[in-house]
Motif scaffolding. Structure first.
Motif, PDB file in Angstrom:
ATOM      1  N   SER A 126       0.789  -1.246   0.000  1.00 29.89           N
ATOM      2  CA  SER A 126       0.000   0.000   0.000  1.00 29.89           C
ATOM      3  C   SER A 126       0.815   1.286   0.000  1.00 29.89           C
ATOM      4  CB  SER A 126      -0.929   0.012   1.227  1.00 29.89           C
ATOM      5  OG  SER A 126      -1.748  -1.144   1.240  1.00 29.89           O
ATOM      6  N   VAL A 127       1.849   1.363   0.841  1.00 31.65           N
ATOM      7  CA  VAL A 127       2.517   2.653   1.047  1.00 31.65           C
ATOM      8  C   VAL A 127       3.458   3.013  -0.100  1.00 31.65           C
ATOM      9  CG1 VAL A 127       3.984   4.011   2.599  1.00 31.65           C
ATOM     10  CG2 VAL A 127       2.342   2.363   3.541  1.00 31.65           C
ATOM     11  N   LEU A 128       4.430   2.143  -0.403  1.00 31.07           N
ATOM     12  CA  LEU A 128       5.405   2.460  -1.457  1.00 31.07           C
ATOM     13  C   LEU A 128       4.734   2.768  -2.798  1.00 31.07           C
ATOM     14  CD1 LEU A 128       8.189  -0.102  -0.467  1.00 31.07           C
ATOM     15  CD2 LEU A 128       8.350   2.400  -0.359  1.00 31.07           C
ATOM     16  N   PRO A 129       3.707   1.987  -3.207  1.00 29.44           N
ATOM     17  CA  PRO A 129       3.061   2.309  -4.482  1.00 29.44           C
ATOM     18  C   PRO A 129       2.423   3.704  -4.500  1.00 29.44           C
ATOM     19  CG  PRO A 129       2.480   0.085  -3.774  1.00 29.44           C
ATOM     20  CD  PRO A 129       3.191   0.739  -2.623  1.00 29.44           C
ATOM     21  N   GLU A 130       2.032   4.204  -3.322  1.00 27.30           N
ATOM     22  CA  GLU A 130       1.376   5.520  -3.270  1.00 27.30           C
ATOM     23  C   GLU A 130       2.364   6.675  -3.283  1.00 27.30           C
ATOM     24  OE1 GLU A 130      -2.515   4.180  -0.566  1.00 27.30           O
ATOM     25  OE2 GLU A 130      -1.170   5.775   0.128  1.00 27.30           O
ATOM     26  N   LEU A 131       3.611   6.398  -2.892  1.00 25.90           N
ATOM     27  CA  LEU A 131       4.594   7.478  -2.780  1.00 25.90           C
ATOM     28  C   LEU A 131       5.332   7.670  -4.095  1.00 25.90           C
ATOM     29  CD1 LEU A 131       6.104   6.686   0.734  1.00 25.90           C
ATOM     30  CD2 LEU A 131       4.336   8.356   0.167  1.00 25.90           C
ATOM     31  N   ASP A 132       5.254   8.869  -4.649  1.00 30.51           N
ATOM     32  CA  ASP A 132       5.979   9.149  -5.882  1.00 30.51           C
ATOM     33  C   ASP A 132       7.201   9.990  -5.550  1.00 30.51           C
ATOM     34  OD1 ASP A 132       7.014   9.746  -8.278  1.00 30.51           O
ATOM     35  OD2 ASP A 132       5.408  11.099  -8.899  1.00 30.51           O
ATOM     36  N   GLY A 133       8.356   9.353  -5.511  1.00 30.63           N
ATOM     37  CA  GLY A 133       9.583  10.053  -5.123  1.00 30.63           C
ATOM     38  C   GLY A 133      10.290  10.672  -6.304  1.00 30.63           C
ATOM     39  N   GLY A 134       9.675  10.603  -7.493  1.00 34.17           N
ATOM     40  CA  GLY A 134      10.369  11.142  -8.660  1.00 34.17           C
ATOM     41  C   GLY A 134      11.572  10.284  -9.003  1.00 34.17           C
ATOM     42  N   VAL A 135      12.624  10.883  -9.502  1.00 37.38           N
ATOM     43  CA  VAL A 135      13.806  10.137  -9.936  1.00 37.38           C
ATOM     44  C   VAL A 135      14.645   9.710  -8.731  1.00 37.38           C
ATOM     45  CG1 VAL A 135      15.834  10.164 -11.419  1.00 37.38           C
ATOM     46  CG2 VAL A 135      13.839  11.584 -11.997  1.00 37.38           C
TER      47      VAL A 135
END
Lengths: 424, 424
Positions: free
Chosen positions: A163-172
Motif C-alpha cells: 500500500s505505502v510504497l506504491p502511493e509514494l511518488d519520489g520522482g527520480v
C-alpha cells in the motif's frame, strides 16, 4: 519528496530491541526516490507520540509511523492519531470478524483485547495487512499524509509493499550504489579510492563492519555512477566482492553455482555460524553440502580425522589443524571444496593461544592451504567473542571466494603480502 | 536526569546499517537510572547535525552523539561541534602519535587522513578510546553536557563504560525487569498476565519476536517489582524461561552445566544456526559437544544413520527423521542429549512438504520424542526464510529446555494440548 520516520515504543528507546524497521524503511524509501531526512524514536505515551507526530508533520511531506497498533494496553498510536485529528475511535466489524477467524484458525480462543486492533480513528483509511491482524492506517493531518503501520517487521513490510510504497511518488531515485569489500581496512580502502573521491560529481561514504567495509557511491547522474563504479572496480580488483544487496555468502554461492561446485564446512569457534551464513542464501542447497562442528577437540579427530598426534602436540588452534579439518570434511561429505575454521573466540585463551587467534583452511582437488587473518581486537576481550566469530566467518568466506577465483588475497596494495598465507 | 541520543550517519537513515548503538546505549543508560526520552537520527551534513544538536540540547540534560568521528571526509561531527561552540579544530600531537603507532603496529603505512582523528574542537575534553583510534569528546553547549562518541560499536561501548556512564548520575534506577518467554502467543500471554496488569503500581509491555515474547515489568518500587515477578512466575510456569539478559541458549547452557550434561545438534534447514546460537554463550564448550549439518538428504543417512528406507519413503521432512537425526548425532558425538531439526525454510516446498513445515527431535538416555511446532507464516514466503530458521532454533532450544526439566511444553493454558507432541 521528504519523509520522516517515527518509531513508537519504549522497547526501542530502552534498547530491548533494535530499530530494524527504520533501517528497512530507509532502504526501501531511498530506492523509491523518497528522501528520508530524519528518523525519531519516542516512548509509549500519548504526550510523546502526539508531540512527535506534530513536529514530524511540520517538517516533512510524509510521516510514516511504526509501532503502537498492537492489541495490548501500551499500544497507543491509534488513540494519539484520533486525538490529533479530533475524531473518535470506531470499531470496524468486518475487521473484527477477520481477527476472530484468524485466532480460531490457529486453534486458539479469541481474547477480548484482540478486538482493540479493530478500532480505527474515524475517517482513517485502512491499509490491508496481508501478514497479520492489525491493518495499517492512512490519515491527513494539517495537509500532510501520515501512515501508521504495525511494529511487527513482517507486517510493516507487507503493508509498505502493498500500500505505502506504491502511493509514494519520489520522482527520480538518486544515482547511488553500495560497493561491498572484505578484508581491507577502511583507511587503506579510502586512500586507494582517493582518485574516485576527487571527482566533482561523485561522493563516497564508508561503512565499516567486522572485516568488511561497504562504500556507498552517490553520483550526480546514472551515467556518472556507471563510470565511477567501473573506476572503483579497477582500483579495488577482487577486494570488491559485490554491490548492492549482495553478501559474501551470496557471491560465493553464485560463483560455485556457475561452476557446479559444492562446499562442506568444518567449524570450531564459530559453532555453526559459517554454515548458517552460507545457507542464509535462498537456493543454497545447490552449493552447500553440509558441515561438521567439531567444538570439542576430540571430535576434530573422531569426526574429521585430524591427526591425534598433531592435536596432542600443537593443540586445536593451529594452521595445520585447520587444513586437516578442511580436507577431512571435504572427503567425508564428498564436496568439491572443504572450508574450515579453528581459533579462540574467548573470553579465555585456549591451548596457550590468545583470544583472537584464528586459522582458516581451504581444500580442493587442487590442494590445500591456510590463511591466518590479523583480527583487530578490543581491550575488553569479553566483548570480543561475537566480533571474533563474525570476522572469522567473513575471512573464511573471503578465502573460499579467492580460492574459487584462483587469486591471492589482498590486505593492502602497498604492503608486503608475504607470510600472510601459507601453502602446505 | 533526561538524555537524548543523536545518531549521525546517512548509512543509518538510508538503512545500510541498523542503529544498534542507540539500542545498547538505551539499555545501559536505563540501567544507570538515566531516562532516555528521545532518540534521533540525522544525515552527514553540517546543517542537519548542528540543527539536531541544538534541538537536543534544548530538550534534555545530556546529549550523547555517536558517529561522524572517523577519518574520512564524510565524518563531520567534530566540525559541527566546533561550529556550534564557536571554536576551531586543533590537532592533538600526543593523539597523532598514538594513531601513527597503532597503524604501524598493524604492519600498515599511515595514511594522512588518519590524522583527521587527532583534530578536536578547542576546549573539548578528550575521552580515551581503549578500543580504537578516535577519542570520545565532552563539551558544554548552552549549559548542557554533550558527549560525542565514535560510531564503531566496540569503541562507543568502551568509551561509554570507561568515561560516560561513570560521569552520569541518574539517581535511583527504575524498578524494571524483562521476563522472557517462548512458544506462546502475545495475546495468550497478556490474557494470562491480566491479574498482574490489573495491579495499580505495575505496568507491562509486551515485546514479540519470532516464537518469543519478552514482557517488561515496570513497578513503583523494588519490593513491588519482586512481588510482581513472583506472581508472573506462578502464572507462567515453565513458559517463562528467564529474565533480563538471559537467552534461551544461556538458560539451556546453565541447566545442562548444573547437571554436567552436553548436547550435540543435527541440523538441516537451519544450516548451523542452532549450534551457532548455543555457542554464542561464553563457556559453551562445557555443554556443547558439536554438531552435524546434514543439509543434503543423503548426508542424513551417511553422517547420522537415518534409515535410507525412511528417507526414501517419507522424504527428509518428517518427525521420525528428526528423531533418528537426534539419536544419530547423540550416539556419534557421545553427548547426553541429541537435538535435531528438519524442515522447509523456503522459498520453495521440499519433498511435497509446504514452506514452514518443521519437525524437531530430541533424544536422551531416557528416550526420544519429536515436536512439530505450528509456525505463523507471512503470505510472501520469500520473506519467511529467515524467520522460519529463527523460529526453528527457538522452538528447538525450548524443546531441549523442557526435556531437561522433564515437563511438557505449553502453548496455551486453556486449549487442548494433545497431539502437539508425540512419543516414539
Amino acid at each position: 519528496m521528504r519523509a520522516e520516520l517515527l518509531t513508537v515504543g519504549d522497547e526501542i528507546l530502552i534498547g530491548d530491541i533494535v530499530n530494524g524497521n527504520a533501517a528497512w524503511m530507509g532502504r526501501e524509501l531511498t530506492r523509491a526516490g523518497v528522501r528520508v531526512d530524519r528518523s525519531a524514536v519516542v516512548g509509549d505515551t500519548m504526550e510523546a507520540i502526539t508531540a512527535a507526530v506534530s513536529a514530524a508533520v511540520a517538517g516533512s511531506d510524509v510521516v510514516i509511523i511504526t509501532g503502537g497498533l498492537g492489541p495490548t494496553a501500551d499500544d497507543l498510536t491509534r488513540d494519539a492519531l484520533a486525538a490529533l485529528a479530533g475524531v473518535r475511535l470506531v470499531r470496524d466489524e468486518a475487521l473484527a470478524g477477520l481477527i476472530r477467524d484468524r485466532v480460531e484458525r490457529s486453534g486458539l480462543r479469541l481474547r477480548p483485547m484482540s478486538l482493540r486492533m479493530a478500532e480505527v480513528p474515524e475517517g482513517a483509511t485502512m491499509l490491508p495487512n496481508p501478514a497479520g491482524t492489525a491493518p495499517g492506517l492512512r490519515m491527513e493531518l494539517s495537509g500532510k499524509t501520515v501512515y501508521a503501520l504495525p511494529g511487527v517487521p513482517a507486517e510493516m513490510k507487507a503493508i509498505m509493499k502493498a500500500s505505502v510504497l506504491p502511493e509514494l511518488d519520489g520522482g527520480v531515485p538518486p544515482a547511488v550504489l553500495t560497493l561491498r569489500t572484505a578484508g581491507v581496512w577502511e583507511t587503506v580502502l579510502a586512500t586507494r579510492l582517493a582518485p574516485l573521491e576527487a571527482l566533482e560529481e561523485v561522493s563516497l561514504a564508508f561503512l565499516p563492519s567486522p572485516s568488511e567495509v561497504a562504500v556507498r557511491v552517490t553520483a550526480s547522474a546514472p551515467e556518472v555512477l556507471d563510470k565511477a563504479v567501473l573506476m572503483a572496480k579497477e582500483l579495488l580488483g577482487t577486494v570488491m566482492y559485490g554491490t548492492g544487496e549482495q553478501t559474501l555468502a551470496s557471491v560465493v554461492h553464485e560463483l560455485m553455482a556457475a561452476r557446479g561446485r559444492e562446499v562442506a564446512v568444518a567449524e570450531s569457534l564459530t559453532g555453526g555460524l559459517l554454515g548458517a551464513e552460507l545457507t542464509d542464501v535462498a537456493g543454497s542447497s545447490e552449493t552447500f553440502a553440509g558441515g561438521v562442528t567439531a567444538y570439542e577437540t576430540r571430535l576434530k579427530h573422531e569426526l574429521l580425522g585430524v591427526s591425534a598426534e598433531l592435536l596432542e602436540a600443537r593443540g586445536a588452534v593451529d594452521p595445520e589443524v585447520a587444513v586437516q579439518m578442511a580436507e577431512g570434511v571435504r572427503e567425508r561429505l564428498g564436496a568439491f571444496y572443504g572450508l574450515a575454521v579453528t581459533g579462540v573466540a574467548g573470553p579465555g585463551a585456549q591451548d596457550g593461544k590468545p583470544v583472537g587467534t584464528v586459522h582458516i583452511g581451504v581444500s580442493s582437488p587442487k590442494g590445500s592451504r591456510f590463511f591466518t587473518p590479523v583480527l583487530p581486537l578490543p581491550p575488553d576481550l569479553t566483548q570480543a567473542r561475537a566480533n571474533i566469530r563474525r570476522m572469522t566467518v567473513v575471512q573464511a568466506l573471503d578465502l573460499l571466494r579467492h580460492e574459487i577465483l584462483g587469486v591471492a588475497m589482498v590486505r593492502d596494495w602497498e604492503e608486503d603480502q608475504e607470510g600472510r598465507e601459507g601453502l602446505t
